[in-house]
Enzyme design. Structure first.
Site, PDB file in Angstrom:
ATOM      1  N   CYS A 236     -45.539 -64.826   9.627  1.00  0.00           N
ATOM      2  CA  CYS A 236     -44.502 -64.792  10.670  1.00  0.00           C
ATOM      3  C   CYS A 236     -45.214 -64.537  11.993  1.00  0.00           C
ATOM      4  CB  CYS A 236     -43.478 -63.697  10.397  1.00  0.00           C
ATOM      5  SG  CYS A 236     -42.766 -63.709   8.730  1.00  0.00           S
ATOM      6  N   GLY A 240     -48.713 -64.966  18.008  1.00  0.00           N
ATOM      7  CA  GLY A 240     -50.013 -64.712  17.391  1.00  0.00           C
ATOM      8  C   GLY A 240     -50.800 -63.504  17.824  1.00  0.00           C
ATOM      9  N   ASP A 260     -45.295 -70.140  11.465  1.00  0.00           N
ATOM     10  CA  ASP A 260     -44.054 -69.750  12.131  1.00  0.00           C
ATOM     11  C   ASP A 260     -43.093 -70.930  12.094  1.00  0.00           C
ATOM     12  OD1 ASP A 260     -43.243 -67.209  13.834  1.00  0.00           O
ATOM     13  OD2 ASP A 260     -42.248 -68.926  14.754  1.00  0.00           O
ATOM     14  N   ASP A 305     -44.963 -59.870   9.193  1.00  0.00           N
ATOM     15  CA  ASP A 305     -44.400 -59.157  10.351  1.00  0.00           C
ATOM     16  C   ASP A 305     -43.049 -59.806  10.628  1.00  0.00           C
ATOM     17  OD1 ASP A 305     -44.021 -57.591  12.583  1.00  0.00           O
ATOM     18  OD2 ASP A 305     -45.306 -58.800  13.880  1.00  0.00           O
ATOM     19  N   CYS A 358     -40.779 -54.031  13.868  1.00  0.00           N
ATOM     20  CA  CYS A 358     -40.738 -53.169  15.047  1.00  0.00           C
ATOM     21  C   CYS A 358     -39.364 -52.512  15.124  1.00  0.00           C
ATOM     22  CB  CYS A 358     -41.072 -53.943  16.322  1.00  0.00           C
ATOM     23  SG  CYS A 358     -40.073 -55.414  16.600  1.00  0.00           S
TER      24      CYS A 358
END
Length: 406
Positions: A236, A240, A260, A305, A358
């Site tokens: 994902c 980058g 992606d 991620d 996140c």
């Protein structure tokens, strides 16, 4: 609230531009970052101080939106309302307003008293929607108040030195020659720049000496325990940032496939790789599940991620708390689990995988990992360790879990 404008003189054209931007963000549901970027490009006559003022005004207004409209008595709808909202903000930040008609009726004593009245109501004092406050209390309990208060602090500017070209110590010397002060941090590649400023036009950036990357984000790539010569998949990858960090940790030896669904982001990664003198990254757009299946059992290391609520990044993206909705949160959690289920077979036996977000919510983090481990797809994985970083620890909120396929 921080006092930033003690010696600032307001100019009507800058306030008018700020109001127009805020109406686009809240009335037209446009992304704050894009609105700010477009606005700053729209007038070349604005100097650096003007640009800093505009960006700070807009982000502060977004960050403290609820507190301001609760003091005002209603959510802003008209241009006149927004002028009053900004007047309230500047009064709270210690600025003496000019004698303009748009600010008539704003009483500093009353405004500061209302702020004090709201000081014990977390959802107003921290300026968040009701539903988000309820969810945060439910998921984080006693940690929530400190977490969301810290999320209203502006994000620090942190760089990652590209160790293929320089060291943090050398980068600081290089920056200092251009009048930019940097400080070493506890992280091996990180440099803190205390004063926010535009750095992407510096020769050192153009030569690939550094990337702008939050300190918490810089912890993810090392968590994957990569070594030079390995086969790595960043499934994902986005634009980058973590792929670039992985390549540097691998000393540009081995292979990294960065995936992606958005081709434009991968094209940006290709440009960044060239600037950073990285040759081991190959990009590939995810067309369908066959793209993933073709990579099964090929990776020594796999980074997931995953898309998330972004609630750990409110310091830099305060608009998220107004755009995020409960139904979207449920959708994104379903997507996270789907990625874990479908992408995890990319990791070969004996290899390791990191699941990262996140977000600060356990329902996106620890609970997703446990759900995966209890599923058929997760039976061949074991959790080695996990780490949750909350915004009150200084930087973005992040979660990462290291799993091994056995």
């Amino acid at each position: 609230m921080a006092q930033k404008y003690e010696k600032l003189r307001l100019y009507r054209n800058l306030v008018e531009a700020s109001v127009k931007a805020l109406k686009k963000i809240f009335s037209e549901n446009q992304l704050a970052d894009r609105v700010v970027q477009t606005m700053l490009r729209s007038n070349r006559k604005w100097g650096s101080k003007d640009r800093r003022f505009l960006a700070a005004t807009i982000y502060d207004a977004v960050r403290w939106y609820r507190l301001h409209y609760e003091i005002y008595g209603k959510e802003p709808q008209t241009t006149e309302d927004w002028w009053q909202i900004l007047g309230i903000m500047w009064i709270l930040q210690g600025l003496e307003l000019p004698d303009w008609d748009a600010f008539v009726g704003l009483n500093p004593i009353e405004i500061k008293q209302k702020e004090q009245d709201f000081s014990q109501i977390l959802k107003i004092q921290a300026s968040i929607p009701d539903w988000l406050d309820e969810l945060g209390r439910q998921e984080l309990g006693e940690q929530w108040a400190a977490c969301i208060r810290a999320s209203n602090e502006p994000a620090a500017l942190v760089l990652r030195a590209n160790q293929l070209k320089t060291s943090p110590e050398e980068l600081i010397i290089n920056l200092d020659k251009k009048g930019v002060k940097g400080q070493l941090m506890s992280l091996p590649d990180a440099v803190l720049v205390p004063k926010r400023q535009k750095l992407t036009q510096l020769p050192s950036y153009e030569r690939g000496y550094f990337e702008i990357q939050d300190a918490s984000s810089q912890e993810v790539a090392p968590f994957l325990e990569v070594k030079k010569g390995m086969a790595v998949v960043d499934a994902c990858a986005g634009a980058g940032g973590k792929s670039l960090h992985l390549a540097a940790l691998m000393e540009n030896k081995g292979s990294i496939i960065s995936l992606d669904v958005e081709k434009a982001k991968l094209e940006q990664l290709q440009k960044r790789s060239k600037r950073a003198a990285i040759s081991i990254i190959t990009t590939q757009t995810i067309q369908n599940n066959q793209t993933i299946q073709a990579l099964h059992n090929t990776a020594d290391r796999l980074l997931l991620d995953v898309p998330c609520s972004g609630l750990g990044t409110l310091k830099r993206s305060p608009h998220i708390k107004w755009r995020l909705k409960p139904d979207f949160l449920e959708q994104i959690k379903a997507t996270q689990q789907q990625i874990l289920q479908e992408y995890s077979p990319i990791c070969q036996s004996g290899g390791k995988m990191v699941y990262a977000t996140c977000s600060v919510l356990p329902s996106e983090n620890q609970e997703q990992v446990q759900t995966f481990l209890k599923s058929p797809a997760g039976t061949n994985f074991r959790l080695i360790r996990e780490k949750q970083i909350l915004p009150n620890e200084g930087f973005d909120g992040f979660y990462m879990a290291l799993l091994e396929r056995i």
